[in-house]
Scaffold this motif. Structure first.
Motif, PDB file in Angstrom:
ATOM      1  N   UNK A   1      25.444   6.961   4.420  1.00 37.01           N
ATOM      2  CA  UNK A   1      24.657   6.722   5.547  1.00 37.01           C
ATOM      3  C   UNK A   1      23.724   5.844   5.616  1.00 37.01           C
ATOM      4  N   UNK A   2      22.946   5.723   4.580  1.00 35.26           N
ATOM      5  CA  UNK A   2      22.029   4.820   4.296  1.00 35.26           C
ATOM      6  C   UNK A   2      22.482   3.447   4.205  1.00 35.26           C
TER       7      UNK A   2
ATOM      8  N   UNK B   1      13.284   7.724   9.075  1.00 31.74           N
ATOM      9  CA  UNK B   1      12.727   7.943   7.529  1.00 31.74           C
ATOM     10  C   UNK B   1      12.719   6.716   6.718  1.00 31.74           C
ATOM     11  N   UNK B   2      11.904   6.690   5.662  1.00 31.52           N
ATOM     12  CA  UNK B   2      11.747   5.510   5.209  1.00 31.52           C
ATOM     13  C   UNK B   2      12.601   5.418   4.080  1.00 31.52           C
TER      14      UNK B   2
ATOM     15  N   UNK C   1      12.082  -2.789  -1.315  1.00 24.27           N
ATOM     16  CA  UNK C   1      12.027  -3.147   0.136  1.00 24.27           C
ATOM     17  C   UNK C   1      12.127  -2.345   1.108  1.00 24.27           C
ATOM     18  N   UNK C   2      11.196  -1.848   1.777  1.00 23.15           N
ATOM     19  CA  UNK C   2      10.876  -0.578   2.660  1.00 23.15           C
ATOM     20  C   UNK C   2      11.784  -0.839   4.167  1.00 23.15           C
TER      21      UNK C   2
ATOM     22  N   UNK D   1       0.781  -1.142   0.005  1.00 19.30           N
ATOM     23  CA  UNK D   1       0.103  -0.117  -0.061  1.00 19.30           C
ATOM     24  C   UNK D   1       0.806   1.147   0.051  1.00 19.30           C
ATOM     25  N   UNK D   2       0.371   2.226  -0.283  1.00 21.29           N
ATOM     26  CA  UNK D   2       0.815   3.688  -0.390  1.00 21.29           C
ATOM     27  C   UNK D   2       2.281   3.775  -0.885  1.00 21.29           C
ATOM     28  N   UNK D   3       3.327   4.435  -0.481  1.00 22.17           N
ATOM     29  CA  UNK D   3       4.566   4.536  -1.447  1.00 22.17           C
ATOM     30  C   UNK D   3       5.058   3.201  -1.896  1.00 22.17           C
ATOM     31  N   UNK D   4       4.811   2.336  -0.810  1.00 22.58           N
ATOM     32  CA  UNK D   4       5.403   0.793  -1.329  1.00 22.58           C
ATOM     33  C   UNK D   4       4.733   0.191  -2.547  1.00 22.58           C
ATOM     34  N   UNK D   5       3.507   0.636  -2.592  1.00 19.45           N
ATOM     35  CA  UNK D   5       2.735   0.201  -3.738  1.00 19.45           C
ATOM     36  C   UNK D   5       3.110   0.827  -5.011  1.00 19.45           C
TER      37      UNK D   5
END
Length: 222
Positions: free
Chosen positions: A103-104, A64-65, A56-57, A19-23
């Motif tokens: 950093x990520x 933060x995502x 993958x989130x 759903x949302x940004x993942x979708x």
């Protein structure tokens, strides 16, 4: 099932559960580099997409995502697979974005992920080299996992205690943590020495302290 049908079914399945940004990210479709990775590297090696997740989130330490190109998640193993096209990937980045990208990756490693990166050129020109690296990483995990499975619950806990102490392990530590007798603690410690998991750190006629032989189980015992 053919590669094309496998990818289509795999993408559709992830669309149905997101759903949302993942979708939105999966609905817009895979990029050229990601498709090439699946076609040249992943599918010829495994013949399926089990345990592999696109876009993958994850949540970083700033809440933060972030999104990983591909995440392989199986039992306790988590591998972040990143695909880096040469040129546009770096040319279009600002200095702040470049630092943020580092950093990520650091956040993923700190959080227990194994991170592996491939350039588009390597995927296109030498996919077998990419496969070998993935196989070596997953193979090491399977060997470590099997060795842990063969240990008793008390033996695994001793390994965990030794990691956390970050100093020589003594029998008193084991007795206090596990609430067991001297003879049983000594039996467990000697058994781990025979298995090559612990080594003598001090003592001559009788071992008075032990040390870990390696930190190979860190990502399985966290």
């Amino acid at each position: 099932m053919s590669f094309q049908h496998s990818v289509e079914a795999w993408v559709k399945n992830h669309q149905n559960i997101r759903k949302g940004e993942r979708f939105r990210r999966i609905a817009k479709g895979l990029g050229y580099a990601e498709k090439l990775f699946l076609e040249k590297v992943w599918f010829p090696m495994f013949g399926h997409m089990d345990h592999l997740h696109p876009e993958y989130e994850v949540v970083d330490f700033k809440d933060s995502y972030r999104y990983i190109d591909f995440a392989y998640i199986h039992h306790l193993l988590r591998i972040a697979i990143e695909i880096d096209p040469f040129g546009t990937h770096l040319r279009d980045m600002t200095r702040d974005q470049y630092s943020d990208e580092r950093d990520r990756q650091n956040d993923l490693i700190i959080d227990g992920w194994k991170v592996i990166r491939f350039s588009l050129d390597r995927i296109r020109d030498n996919p077998r080299a990419c496969q070998r690296r993935i196989q070596n990483l997953i193979g090491k995990y399977l060997v470590d996992w099997q060795r842990l499975k063969e240990m008793s619950l008390e033996e695994r806990e001793i390994i965990r205690i030794a990691r956390r102490l970050q100093k020589d392990l003594k029998m008193q530590h084991i007795k206090d943590w596990l609430n067991i007798s001297d003879p049983y603690a000594r039996k467990l410690l000697h058994g781990l020495v025979k298995k090559g998991e612990l080594a003598q750190a001090s003592g001559t006629q009788r071992i008075t302290a032990y040390r870990l032989m390696s930190n190979q189980y860190d990502y399985l015992l966290d």
